[in-house]
Design a protein around this motif. Sequence first.
Motif, PDB file in Angstrom:
ATOM      1  N   PRO A   5       0.836  -1.206   0.000  1.00 43.15           N
ATOM      2  CA  PRO A   5       0.000   0.000   0.000  1.00 43.15           C
ATOM      3  C   PRO A   5       0.870   1.256   0.000  1.00 43.15           C
ATOM      4  O   PRO A   5       1.915   1.297   0.654  1.00 43.15           O
ATOM      5  CB  PRO A   5      -0.786  -0.121   1.315  1.00 43.15           C
ATOM      6  CG  PRO A   5      -0.739  -1.575   1.659  1.00 43.15           C
ATOM      7  CD  PRO A   5       0.587  -2.058   1.168  1.00 43.15           C
ATOM      8  N   SER A   6       0.437   2.260  -0.742  1.00 44.86           N
ATOM      9  CA  SER A   6       1.266   3.456  -0.874  1.00 44.86           C
ATOM     10  C   SER A   6       0.394   4.678  -1.096  1.00 44.86           C
ATOM     11  O   SER A   6      -0.819   4.586  -1.281  1.00 44.86           O
ATOM     12  CB  SER A   6       2.246   3.292  -2.040  1.00 44.86           C
ATOM     13  OG  SER A   6       1.535   3.130  -3.263  1.00 44.86           O
ATOM     14  N   GLY A   7       1.043   5.839  -1.074  1.00 47.16           N
ATOM     15  CA  GLY A   7       0.367   7.096  -1.344  1.00 47.16           C
ATOM     16  C   GLY A   7       0.109   7.878  -0.074  1.00 47.16           C
ATOM     17  O   GLY A   7       0.434   7.457   1.037  1.00 47.16           O
ATOM     18  N   PHE A  34       3.493   1.697  12.673  1.00 47.25           N
ATOM     19  CA  PHE A  34       2.841   1.833  11.369  1.00 47.25           C
ATOM     20  C   PHE A  34       3.831   2.306  10.317  1.00 47.25           C
ATOM     21  O   PHE A  34       3.845   1.789   9.189  1.00 47.25           O
ATOM     22  CB  PHE A  34       1.669   2.806  11.458  1.00 47.25           C
ATOM     23  CG  PHE A  34       0.918   2.961  10.159  1.00 47.25           C
ATOM     24  CD1 PHE A  34      -0.020   2.027   9.777  1.00 47.25           C
ATOM     25  CD2 PHE A  34       1.178   4.024   9.316  1.00 47.25           C
ATOM     26  CE1 PHE A  34      -0.698   2.148   8.568  1.00 47.25           C
ATOM     27  CE2 PHE A  34       0.511   4.163   8.111  1.00 47.25           C
ATOM     28  CZ  PHE A  34      -0.431   3.213   7.741  1.00 47.25           C
ATOM     29  N   ALA A  35       4.663   3.288  10.662  1.00 43.15           N
ATOM     30  CA  ALA A  35       5.643   3.815   9.705  1.00 43.15           C
ATOM     31  C   ALA A  35       6.636   2.738   9.282  1.00 43.15           C
ATOM     32  O   ALA A  35       7.047   2.682   8.109  1.00 43.15           O
ATOM     33  CB  ALA A  35       6.382   4.999  10.319  1.00 43.15           C
ATOM     34  N   GLN A  36       7.003   1.887  10.214  1.00 44.11           N
ATOM     35  CA  GLN A  36       7.945   0.820   9.882  1.00 44.11           C
ATOM     36  C   GLN A  36       7.298  -0.240   8.998  1.00 44.11           C
ATOM     37  O   GLN A  36       7.927  -0.740   8.057  1.00 44.11           O
ATOM     38  CB  GLN A  36       8.471   0.177  11.169  1.00 44.11           C
ATOM     39  CG  GLN A  36       9.496  -0.928  10.933  1.00 44.11           C
ATOM     40  CD  GLN A  36      10.024  -1.494  12.245  1.00 44.11           C
ATOM     41  OE1 GLN A  36       9.474  -1.256  13.304  1.00 44.11           O
ATOM     42  NE2 GLN A  36      11.107  -2.247  12.165  1.00 44.11           N
ATOM     43  N   HIS A  70       2.298   7.767   3.194  1.00 40.79           N
ATOM     44  CA  HIS A  70       2.651   9.052   3.784  1.00 40.79           C
ATOM     45  C   HIS A  70       1.404   9.625   4.456  1.00 40.79           C
ATOM     46  O   HIS A  70       0.363   9.802   3.804  1.00 40.79           O
ATOM     47  CB  HIS A  70       3.173  10.004   2.710  1.00 40.79           C
ATOM     48  CG  HIS A  70       4.327   9.433   1.931  1.00 40.79           C
ATOM     49  ND1 HIS A  70       5.603   9.391   2.420  1.00 40.79           N
ATOM     50  CD2 HIS A  70       4.356   8.837   0.717  1.00 40.79           C
ATOM     51  CE1 HIS A  70       6.399   8.823   1.541  1.00 40.79           C
ATOM     52  NE2 HIS A  70       5.669   8.474   0.488  1.00 40.79           N
ATOM     53  N   LEU A  71       1.499   9.891   5.752  1.00 38.49           N
ATOM     54  CA  LEU A  71       0.344  10.330   6.525  1.00 38.49           C
ATOM     55  C   LEU A  71       0.212  11.850   6.529  1.00 38.49           C
ATOM     56  O   LEU A  71       1.190  12.567   6.737  1.00 38.49           O
ATOM     57  CB  LEU A  71       0.453   9.826   7.966  1.00 38.49           C
ATOM     58  CG  LEU A  71       0.482   8.306   8.145  1.00 38.49           C
ATOM     59  CD1 LEU A  71       0.607   7.960   9.621  1.00 38.49           C
ATOM     60  CD2 LEU A  71      -0.758   7.660   7.558  1.00 38.49           C
TER      61      LEU A  71
END
Length: 301
Positions: free
Chosen positions: A90-92, A114-116, A122-123
């Motif tokens: 998942p991306s974006g 979550f970031a790892q 990108h949040l």
Amino acid sequence: MDQLSAMRAYRSIVESGSFTQAAERLGTTHTSVSRLLGQLEKHLGVRLLNRNSRGLTTTEAGAHYYRDCIDILERMDAAQQRLKDDPSLPSGVLRLSLPHAVGALELGQWLPGFAQRHPQIHLDISCDDRIVDLVKGGFDIAIRISGPLADSSLVARELAVSDRVLVAAPQYIAHHGLPRTTADFHNHQLLAYAGDGPTLQLTSHRGEVASVKAGDRLRLDSILSLHAAAMAGQGIAALTYLTVRQELAAGRLLRLLPQHHAGQRHYFAIYPHARQLTPKVRAFTEFMRAHYAAARQGNVV
């Protein structure tokens, strides 16, 4: 007429509330947006918008068509995105609307994991305890801590249920002593949260309910302020276990009357009904469900 372009223009006009802002959002001109709307109304044979000195409002037909536009455009965008996305990665940009308890007090508990796990997401986070319009705000998903939802245009997926527990700082207990029953609260400072009213209902593990008065000395309308006041030793607060679990584990706060709780709070993931569950939204939802499940067991995701 390019009907999809006209539908995008109409949606942007409704959501932004003006032709100028809609044009800026679409990267075009006021004239172009106005022309597309005129062509769309002529094609459909109905007026979609009322225009007056106070601004723009949808007609009854326009309100129904706006919802249909969202459904069609979101489905089309999601279909195109699925062709581009690798479901395994998942991306974006993921736009989140979070209450302050999740976005500030709990952020350090879940963000690193979550970031790892999802480095390609990108949040873009907005924290607000008020109920926001997800569609107009351009949010992909929101987390809310509440009771059942009344808005049927939204999908709500329950992430967790958390007891509200009674907590106080060690310095408060050292100065005022440890309450051992609900009757002891008349000798203590029970911090009041504006959303609770003048009394707090405490339920024992046997189902017995006691009503205790709160807020003689301090009343707050913000969970962040309530948390800060408790940490500063100003009194006893009722906060969700998921919010204060790390402070409890570290001894920065102490749980009082563990055989009682002050009700429960439901954590929901919310997204618009018409919006397809994209890989990035699904990834965030599943991660937070696992995070809260582990938190209730004293683990870390």
